[in-house]
Design a protein around this motif. Structure first.
Motif, short mmCIF file in Angstrom:
data_model
loop_
_atom_site.label_atom_id
_atom_site.label_comp_id
_atom_site.label_asym_id
_atom_site.label_seq_id
_atom_site.Cartn_x
_atom_site.Cartn_y
_atom_site.Cartn_z
N TYR A 1 0.85 -1.20 0.00
CA TYR A 1 0.00 0.00 0.00
C TYR A 1 0.88 1.24 0.00
N VAL B 1 3.76 0.30 2.93
CA VAL B 1 3.17 -0.71 3.83
C VAL B 1 3.01 -2.03 3.08
N ALA C 1 1.37 -5.26 3.02
CA ALA C 1 0.27 -5.92 3.71
C ALA C 1 0.28 -7.42 3.45
N PRO D 1 -3.57 -12.78 13.63
CA PRO D 1 -3.82 -11.62 14.47
C PRO D 1 -4.17 -10.39 13.65
N SER D 2 -4.65 -9.38 14.29
CA SER D 2 -5.08 -8.16 13.62
C SER D 2 -3.93 -7.54 12.81
N GLY D 3 -4.25 -7.13 11.58
CA GLY D 3 -3.26 -6.44 10.77
C GLY D 3 -2.30 -7.36 10.04
N CYS D 4 -2.55 -8.68 10.05
CA CYS D 4 -1.59 -9.58 9.42
C CYS D 4 -1.82 -9.71 7.92
N GLY D 5 -2.90 -9.13 7.40
CA GLY D 5 -3.11 -9.13 5.95
C GLY D 5 -4.22 -10.05 5.46
N LYS D 6 -5.09 -10.50 6.36
CA LYS D 6 -6.17 -11.40 5.95
C LYS D 6 -7.14 -10.71 5.01
N THR D 7 -7.64 -9.55 5.46
CA THR D 7 -8.62 -8.84 4.64
C THR D 7 -8.02 -8.49 3.28
N THR D 8 -6.77 -8.05 3.29
CA THR D 8 -6.12 -7.69 2.04
C THR D 8 -6.07 -8.89 1.09
N GLU E 1 -14.90 -11.91 8.12
CA GLU E 1 -15.39 -11.87 9.49
C GLU E 1 -16.91 -11.75 9.53
N HIS F 1 -10.56 -13.96 12.99
CA HIS F 1 -9.41 -14.03 13.89
C HIS F 1 -9.76 -14.84 15.13
#
Ligand SMILES: Nc1ncnc2c1ncn2[C@@H]1O[C@H](COP(=O)(O)OP(=O)(O)OP(=O)(O)O)[C@@H](O)[C@H]1O
Ligand SMILES: [Mg+2]
Lengths: 361, 742
Positions: A22, A26, A28, A47-54, A169, A202
């Protein structure tokens, strides 16, 4: 019903060295390669911010990859925008169109893909029936409960019979009880229709419960992929061991190897365990809290420990004990005669359960 | 190349759609070339007279293909080729490179050729000596482009959009790329092109020769920059006058706005909604109306003047004509704008922060100095710059009240319409004005940027704003009360003034002004609109009604592109679309006259030029309204729509627009109202046939016919009040429960 049924066009998803950066800085998703078989439900966990959504959004085509290729059903879709990919997504916020009725929401994609009126209506009904909302098509989304809205979102995505169905999620806006029910429904539909589903969460329990395979991500990379049982029973490293179900991580020493078996020394005791490719030297041992037993009487190959904290949580007991190499966390299903804080007891490891891991990475 | 690119995309629709779209575009191009008159029509396109007057063969009305077929304007022939070129792309898939190449060649080639011929052939044949030498005298001339040309240009823009989209620009979406192309083209033609023409006009002598010295002479003239007023008894240059006015009004409206914001938030004053209602006033009031009312009060025969003369024997003077009068009028007119900015700022200073400071042992004054003031400073600067820009750009009040106090905006007007008719001087003055307002605009963006300190602590903690200390409260209340009193008096004057025979001289009441302006009568033919104001009134309504939806549409599409799409050069794009906010109306007026009275775009004395002027002057309002409300729509709605197979246009029309109904309505109504009250640009662009209400009123004022002017203004104010009220109702209804389907 005239026999209109929702089918599946399940296809596989393949990432080849995919990265997403990004704004030039960043990272991701970092050089990820993975394969998702057609007709399976795969969760992305981490965990949060590890790139799942991306990762999920790249499958949908909502983000363009910075590097690498994405194949769906064997065809390169890397350059295709979301509109042109045969992939549907259920959003965390459901993203139901508030100005359209339930029926219009579900028909939206059908109309756009050129089905005629009758076909659209039939499929819309079939979709709503599939999620147990037959007869709700005149309502507005604002007139539904959270769980019902969620199911409308699923129906809206399902009726297009996509090659891949994505969930980001999907349960996070539901209360704990409903969560279990809805996740089972999703799993049932997926298995009945044989859909390819990629599912982000998560919550490790949710992942274990619904998945054919789990992909654990950590800091933009894949930490481990495998079946729920693989990940739980044979984590590849301390991160996975700790993230999927809790684990006690104990420093240990491999003193000898014979074939696949290794002799492991922990403090005063020695265990014979599967070597898992490790050589002689320092290692780590991961032990699930329920794979440790405490007893008032000494047995073979055990060690003396002191209980420093006792917690009653209803269907089991939780203990914190001090051993010679540090503190351990233990779960015991014996609730009727609990051990008391300060007691000196004896600890032993279950025969299967402790897993050798490479020393700290 | 990978084999995959040759395979059809998964949703098969994409390929078929792009071929269907080419067919549609070819059809539109055919209509444009075969049915619509190519050149502009003197008597107006919409009158339809041309249909019975030799169309389609007569060369003034002939469509492109008829022109060429008759051997006229042969230099236009290549356009047909460019327009038809995409025929070759029909059998191709959009992922093939040749598809994009064909469409781009067609679009860029077509537009390029159109512009090239437009600028090299003028009303007297070749524009440039070199061309004349090369090709010999042309023996033909150019006219302004008409609807045929317009439609074909639009087709060319879409060709370019399709070509770029096929190459993968902005996610490969034709609608988005074409929309960006349209906005850039429109802003380029109707904002940047006229401004550039004006700059060019400033360096052109009367005989058409270019010379920098002309520009420097005019630009640095004593009239503009003279400082005589400091030493001798002559007036200073208009630039200094304008600057002084702008700074005074900017400062005063900011201070007053702050006073009102404090009253609304920190005084326990429970009628905040009434204060907010005041902010509607400048929207519904034509800018010069306040000036008129001030004349009724303080002019030579004004009420206050005469009262003072009777009571104290003061000789009536013309003191109010000049800086004092203009400042007074502008303060009354623009304080609500400052209030609107500052109430957000004052509310944004979270009481929690102030309380935190107090628990850290700061006393009230220290808290104000170290916390409150620094937090409000950017907002105050913002309000000041807004007031400054508005004041500098205001034309109506200085025109009505200026006396000998000349400012840039009126000077520009007089150099064009007066005996001087010195376009170069007007251009030079306009450049000076533009430099000031753009300077303020840049300062506002650079210096304040989009960062606001206010509210970055998140939601308030639920505690109310503390009250002002009593020492502050008394003067603040007094000032606010006085301002409200003045406003009431002013609007009272306006309503009353329309019924007075001859203000100050003959105070008998009459409805003569109303019947002169809006009388209706009957004769054998039925109803006759006898009043002298009807013509301009209907024209105004009509022009505003055409301009308003177009403005809103352009504004919302632009807002959509800005909020929802990512593309290279977006910052510049945003800047370009917001720029017209900082260009004073007089400057727009002058530049439109200079740019659009010769081919290729010949619009002067048409209704279209008024419509266009309103669209581009009010566009920033639409953009802001769109941005504000689109930011509240969850982005996942767009994404859900995309994953369900909708392209950007389908998402925009089926999901976003329906959800933005209130914003659309607001944008439409505000651009309608602003179009009805505008004067500065309009006064340059009206013609005998298309006269607008405001310029008609100004004309009455110049003839000292105050009664009719004021009666007409009152009517306008009430019309707009009704429009705004209707809007509020509609929006209220729209937000209270959506319609339920049976
Ligand atoms: N649009 C964006 N611009 C810049 N950085 C982004 C953007 N979206 C995500 N990131 C960054 O990319 C990384 C991965 O984000 P992502 O949303 O994929 O995480 P996630 O695994 O879904 O986390 P969570 O469980 O919190 O939803 C994060 O560091 C995030 O800050
Ligand atoms: Mg996420």
């Amino acid at each position: 019903m005239t026999g209109t049924r929702i089918k599946s066009n399940a296809a596989s998803v393949v990432f080849e060295g995919v990265s997403k950066i990004y704004g030039g800085s960043v990272t991701a998703v970092d050089d990820v390669s993975l394969t998702i078989e057609a007709g399976t439900l795969v969760t992305l966990l981490g965990p949060s911010g590890c790139g799942k959504t991306t990762t999920l959004r790249m499958i949908a085509g909502l983000e363009q990859v910075s590097k690498g290729r994405i194949l769906i059903g064997g065809q390169d879709v890397t350059a295709l925008p979301a509109t042109d990919r045969d992939v549907s997504m259920v959003f965390q916020s459901y993203a139901l169109f508030p100005h359209m009725s339930v029926g219009e929401n579900v028909s939206y994609g059908l109309k756009l893909s050129g089905h005629d009126k009758a076909e659209t209506a039939a499929r819309m009904r079939a979709g709503l029936e599939l999620v147990g909302l037959a007869g709700y098509d005149e309502r507005l989304p604002s007139e539904l409960s959270g769980g019902q809205q969620q199911r409308v979102a699923v129906a809206r995505a399902l009726v297009l019979e996509p090659q891949v169905l994505l969930f980001d999620e999907p349960l996070s806006n539901l209360d704990a009880k409903l969560r279990r029910q809805v996740r089972e429904e999703i799993r049932e539909i997926q298995q009945d229709l044989g859909l390819t589903v990629v599912y982000v969460t998560h919550d490790q329990e949710e992942a274990l419960a619904v998945s054919d395979r789990i992909i654990v991500m950590r800091q933009a990379r894949i930490a481990q992929m495998g079946t729920p049982r693989d990940l739980y029973e044979a984590p590849r490293n301390a991160f996975v061991a700790d993230f999927i179900g809790e684990a006690n991580l104990i420093d240990c020493e491999i003193t000898a190897r014979a074939g696949d078996s290794a002799s492991v020394v922990i403090g005063s005791i020695t265990l014979e365990l599967d070597a898992r490719g490790l050589g002689v030297g320092a290692a780590k041992l991961a032990v699930r809290p329920n794979r440790i037993s405490l007893s008032r009487r000494a047995r073979k190959n055990d060690m003396a420990v002191t209980i420093i904290k006792t917690t009653y949580v209803g269907n089991h007991m939780e203990y914190r004990v001090a051993a010679e190499f540090g503190e351990l966390f233990v779960i015991s299903s014996v609730v009727d005669q609990p051990l008391e804080t300060g007691a000196n007891v004896f600890l032993s490891f279950a025969d299967t359960g402790p897993v050798l891991l490479p020393p700290a990475e | 190349m990978t084999d995959a690119t040759l395979q059809p995309p998964f949703r098969a629709a994409a390929g078929a759609n792009s071929n269907r779209m080419i067919m549609v575009l070819l059809g539109v191009a055919l209509v444009a070339a075969l049915a619509l008159p190519w050149y502009v029509i003197e008597d107006g396109f919409w009158s339809g007279e041309w249909l019975l007057d030799g169309y389609p063969l007569d060369s003034s009305y002939a469509p492109l293909i008829f022109l060429i077929a008759q051997g006229q304007k042969l230099w236009l022939a290549p356009l047909i080729g460019f327009a038809a070129l995409p025929l070759l792309a029909l059998r191709r898939h959009r992922s093939e490179p040749v598809y994009a190449k064909l469409l781009l060649t067609a679009g860029i080639g077509g537009l390029g050729w159109l512009a090239l011929q437009g600028f090299s052939i003028g009303i007297r044949g070749w524009q440039f000596g070199a061309l004349e030498a090369a090709f010999g005298p042309l023996g033909d001339r150019q006219f302004g482009l008409g609807y045929g040309a317009l439609l074909i240009s639009a087709v060319f823009v879409v060709y370019i959009g399709m070509g770029m989209a096929a190459r993968g620009a902005v996610g490969g979406d034709v609608f988005v790329v074409s929309a960006i192309g349209f906005v850039i083209a429109l802003v380029g033609i109707f904002i940047f092109f006229p401004i550039l023409q004006m700059l060019q006009g400033a360096v052109r002598a009367e005989d058409g020769a270019y010379s920098l010295s002309i520009f420097t002479d005019k630009f640095f003239h004593r009239n503009i920059w003279g400082l005589g007023c400091l030493s001798a008894n002559v007036s200073c240059g208009v630039a200094w006058n304008s600057l002084l006015l702008g700074v005074v009004v900017g400062g005063a409206t900011t201070a007053l706005g702050l006073v009102f914001a404090l009253v609304a938030t920190r005084s326990g004053f429970r009628y905040g909604r009434i204060l907010r209602a005041l902010t509607v006033l400048p929207i519904i009031t034509p800018p010069f109306v306040i000036g008129l009312a001030i004349i009724l009060l303080f002019g030579l025969s004004g009420t206050v003047t005469q009262f003072a003369a009777d009571l104290f024997g003061l000789t009536p003077t013309r003191w109010v004509y000049g800086l004092p009068g203009i400042v007074m009028a502008q303060m009354l007119a623009y304080t609500p704008i400052a209030f609107l900015v500052l109430i957000g700022v004052v509310e944004g200073v979270s009481p929690a922060m102030e309380e935190a400071a107090q628990t850290l042992r700061a006393d009230r004054w220290t808290t104000f100095r170290t916390i409150t003031w620094p937090l409000m400073r950017p907002g105050l600067a913002n309000a000041f710059l807004l007031g400054f820009i508005e004041s500098m750009a205001d034309f109506g009040n200085p025109l009505v009240l200026g006396g000998n106090y000349n400012v840039l905006s009126t000077e520009i007007f007089f150099s064009i319409v007066g005996a001087q008719n010195d376009q170069a001087r007007a251009a030079a003055l306009a450049i000076v004005l533009l430099v000031f307002t753009l300077g303020a605009f840049f300062a506002q963006r650079r210096w304040l940027g989009n960062k606001s300190y206010a509210g970055n602590t998140g939601k308030g903690d639920g505690c109310a704003h503390p009250q002002m200390p009593r020492r502050l409260k008394v003067p603040v209340y007094a000032i606010a009360a006085f301002w409200c009193f003045m406003t009431l008096v002013i609007y009272g004057m306006i309503i009353y003034g329309g019924f007075v025979e001859l203000w100050g001289l003959n105070n008998t009441l009459t409805v003569r002004h109303y019947s002169d302006a809006f009388g209706v009568g009957w004769n054998a033919g039925g109803l006759v609109w006898r009043g002298s104001a009807w013509d301009s009134f209907w024209t105004t309504l009509q022009i505003a009604a055409i301009a308003a939806p177009l403005t809103a549409m352009l504004g919302l599409v632009t807002a959509y592109l800005l909020v929802r799409q990512k593309f290279a050069g977006k910052d510049a794009f945003e800047f370009g679309t917001m720029l017209s906010f900082a260009i004073p109306g007089t400057v727009i007026g002058v530049s439109y006259i200079l740019a659009f009275n010769v081919p290729p775009i010949e619009l002067t004395a048409t209704g279209a030029i008024l419509v266009l002027c309103f669209i581009f002057r009010n566009m920033p309002v639409g953009v802001r309204a769109g941005i504000a409300s689109m930011a509240q729509l969850d982005k996942s709605l767009d994404e859900a729509s995309a994953t369900l197979g909708a392209n950007a246009w389908q998402t925009f029309s089926k999901v976003i627009l329906p959800l933005l109904r209130p914003a659309i309505l607001a944008a439409v109504v505000y651009s309608f109202v602003r179009a009805m009250t505008a004067i500065s640009a309009v006064i340059f662009l009206v013609s005998a046939e298309y006269n607008m209400a405001t310029s008609y009123i100004i004309g009455r004022v110049e003839n000292n016919d105050y009664g009719l002017a004021i009666a007409y203004s009152t009517v306008l104010i009430f019309v707009m009040l009704a429009v705004v009220a209707a809007l509020q109702l509609l929006i209220l209804k729209g937000t209270k429960g959506r319609p339920r389907r049976a």
